[in-house]
Write a protein that holds these residues in place. Structure first.
Motif, short mmCIF file in Angstrom:
data_model
loop_
_atom_site.label_atom_id
_atom_site.label_comp_id
_atom_site.label_asym_id
_atom_site.label_seq_id
_atom_site.Cartn_x
_atom_site.Cartn_y
_atom_site.Cartn_z
N ASN A 53 1.34 -1.56 0.10
CA ASN A 53 -0.24 0.17 0.20
C ASN A 53 0.87 1.11 -0.08
O ASN A 53 1.29 1.18 1.28
N VAL A 54 1.00 2.21 -1.38
CA VAL A 54 1.68 3.87 -1.01
C VAL A 54 1.51 4.04 -1.03
O VAL A 54 1.49 5.69 -1.60
N GLY A 55 0.02 4.17 -0.50
CA GLY A 55 -1.19 5.67 -0.27
C GLY A 55 -0.83 6.49 1.19
O GLY A 55 0.14 6.44 1.46
N TYR A 56 -1.16 6.40 1.93
CA TYR A 56 -1.42 7.68 2.81
C TYR A 56 -2.69 6.94 3.57
O TYR A 56 -2.02 7.63 4.73
N GLY A 57 -3.51 6.55 3.61
CA GLY A 57 -3.97 5.54 4.01
C GLY A 57 -4.38 4.69 4.10
O GLY A 57 -3.25 3.86 3.58
#
Ligand SMILES: [Ca+2]
Ligand SMILES: [Ca+2]
Ligand SMILES: [Ca+2]
Ligand SMILES: [Zn+2]
Length: 420
Positions: free
Chosen positions: A167-171
């Motif tokens: 998961n390379v997102g922020y959430g």
């Protein structure tokens, strides 16, 4: 792909060369941005899709041109425009009712090619859109790699396909679904029900009995578009693997080769981005051919094989109504024949051009299997089957056909699996 890149480089060189610049004054239509309102639609809701069209060339467009919107293969809107000056841009809105899951939008400026442009290769824009009831959390799943355990299995051996998903997102991702594919065919979707926090990775595995020869293996996170992500286009990982045993000396090696210009035609026919053509559509053609040649000692390669091999070349030529052509090599005395499937002829045929991609892959495979049949020594068979004389003109006739028993018997005799 190589030829394609060279072509682009040439255009850049020519338009940059001062003395020639005069000859290359022309418009250049491009799509610079696509935005959705709302950005994260629920299934069934109305979505406004706004495409920004720009002329980044050196001349005003001097004819009417279209902007076409497709959702997957289906046209959802078309607008006609004129007189776009250099440096000018326009926003074109289209309304779409969100269907659940993943939709691939393809927006094309000047699809009917009425405008002569500096660059004709930059006129399409892809955007993947998810529509789901789950909230947007700032997640962004990617597949970092896909491996087979154990590393070098024999065909038939039980293995695990292991995808590393990050998961390379922020959430957080609320759950982690991963689709696994072999030669364009979906094996299964495995879902980890735990959350995957931002910045972390996890492995997802699927048991699989290794298949012999070269295979295109692919893993895609969130294949059914159940999660909104920062980037929906970075979810898949595709790689080529080859499983033992290698072809024995009785085998006929066959290379399936695609001209880069054929890929452009296939892109227009299927509305699939090039990456999906290479990872899904073309491997699906190979898969169907392998089924047609089951029990015959033929090995198919999408990457160039080594040693002596015959080639089925998917050419951009339009030889309508002829869809394929190959030398008749009775007894398969030559193992380095070259046969053709004319992608341009498929493209020129409305009934073929509009076929759904899954069916189109089968129709291409049937013509390719027929041409390979000639290269292995089969003539046309009045009893039909894949060697039906009409297959090269109307592959719908052989869509579900196999080789006739007498043809298959010949193929198995000249190319025995069991090599002595
Ligand atoms: Ca252009
Ligand atoms: Ca993603
Ligand atoms: Ca997604
Ligand atoms: Zn034929």
């Amino acid at each position: 792909m190589r030829a394609f890149k060279v072509f682009i480089a040439c255009v850049v060189l020519l338009s940059g060369a001062g003395a020639w610049a005069q000859l290359f004054q022309a418009p250049d239509l491009v799509i610079t941005a696509v935005r959705l309102d709302p950005a994260f639609p629920a299934p069934g809701s109305s979505v406004q899709i706004v495409a920004t069209i720009a002329n980044q060339g050196t001349r005003t467009t001097n004819d009417v041109f279209a902007v076409e919107f497709k959702a997957d293969r289906f046209q959802i809107g078309i607008r006609f425009l004129a007189d776009l000056a250099p440096g000018q841009s326009l926003e074109i809105p289209v309304v779409w009712e969100a269907k659940p899951g993943e939709t691939v939008f393809r927006i094309t400026v000047d699809p009917f090619k009425t405008i002569s442009e500096l660059d004709e290769t930059n006129n399409s824009f892809y955007q993947i859109v998810n529509a789901t009831v789950h909230e947007f959390t700032g997640a962004d799943l990617v597949v970092r790699r896909l491996r087979v355990e154990p590393e070098s299995p024999l065909a038939g051996e039980q293995t695990r396909l292991v995808a590393t998903v990050a998961n390379v997102g922020y959430g957080p991702a609320l759950f982690v679904p991963v689709g696994f594919y072999v030669d364009g065919e979906q094996l299964a979707v495995q879902t980890l029900s735990e959350r995957l926090p931002a910045g972390q990775e996890v492995t997802v595995a699927l048991p699989w009995a290794a298949e012999v020869g070269e295979k295109v293996l692919r893993a895609k996170a969130d294949p059914n578009g159940e999660l909104f992500e920062l980037d929906e286009a970075n979810n898949a990982w595709t790689d080529y693997f080859e499983f033992a045993p290698p072809p024995n000396r009785c085998a006929q090696i066959v290379s399936l080769e695609f001209a880069s210009t054929s890929l452009v035609l296939l892109e227009e026919m299927t509305s699939l981005p090039t990456s999906d053509l290479v990872a899904l559509f073309i491997p699906a053609i190979r898969r169907q051919m392998e089924r047609d040649y089951e029990g015959v000692n033929v090995r198919f390669y999408l990457r160039q094989p080594t040693g002596i091999f015959s080639t089925v070349f998917f050419s951009p030529e339009n030889r309508s109504p002829i869809l394929g052509l190959a030398p008749l090599d009775f007894g398969n005395l030559r193992k380095d024949d070259r046969g053709f499937v004319f992608v341009g002829s498929f493209h020129a045929n409305r009934g073929l051009r509009l076929a759904p991609p899954e069916l189109l892959a089968i129709l291409f495979a049937k013509v390719a299997s027929h041409e390979l049949g000639h290269m292995l020594g089969l003539g046309h068979n009045p009893n039909g089957g894949i060697m039906n004389a009409q297959a090269e003109i109307n592959p719908y006739l052989v869509q579900n056909a196999k080789f006739r028993p007498e043809d298959l018997e010949y193929l198995k005799r000249i190319l025995p699996l069991d090599c002595r």
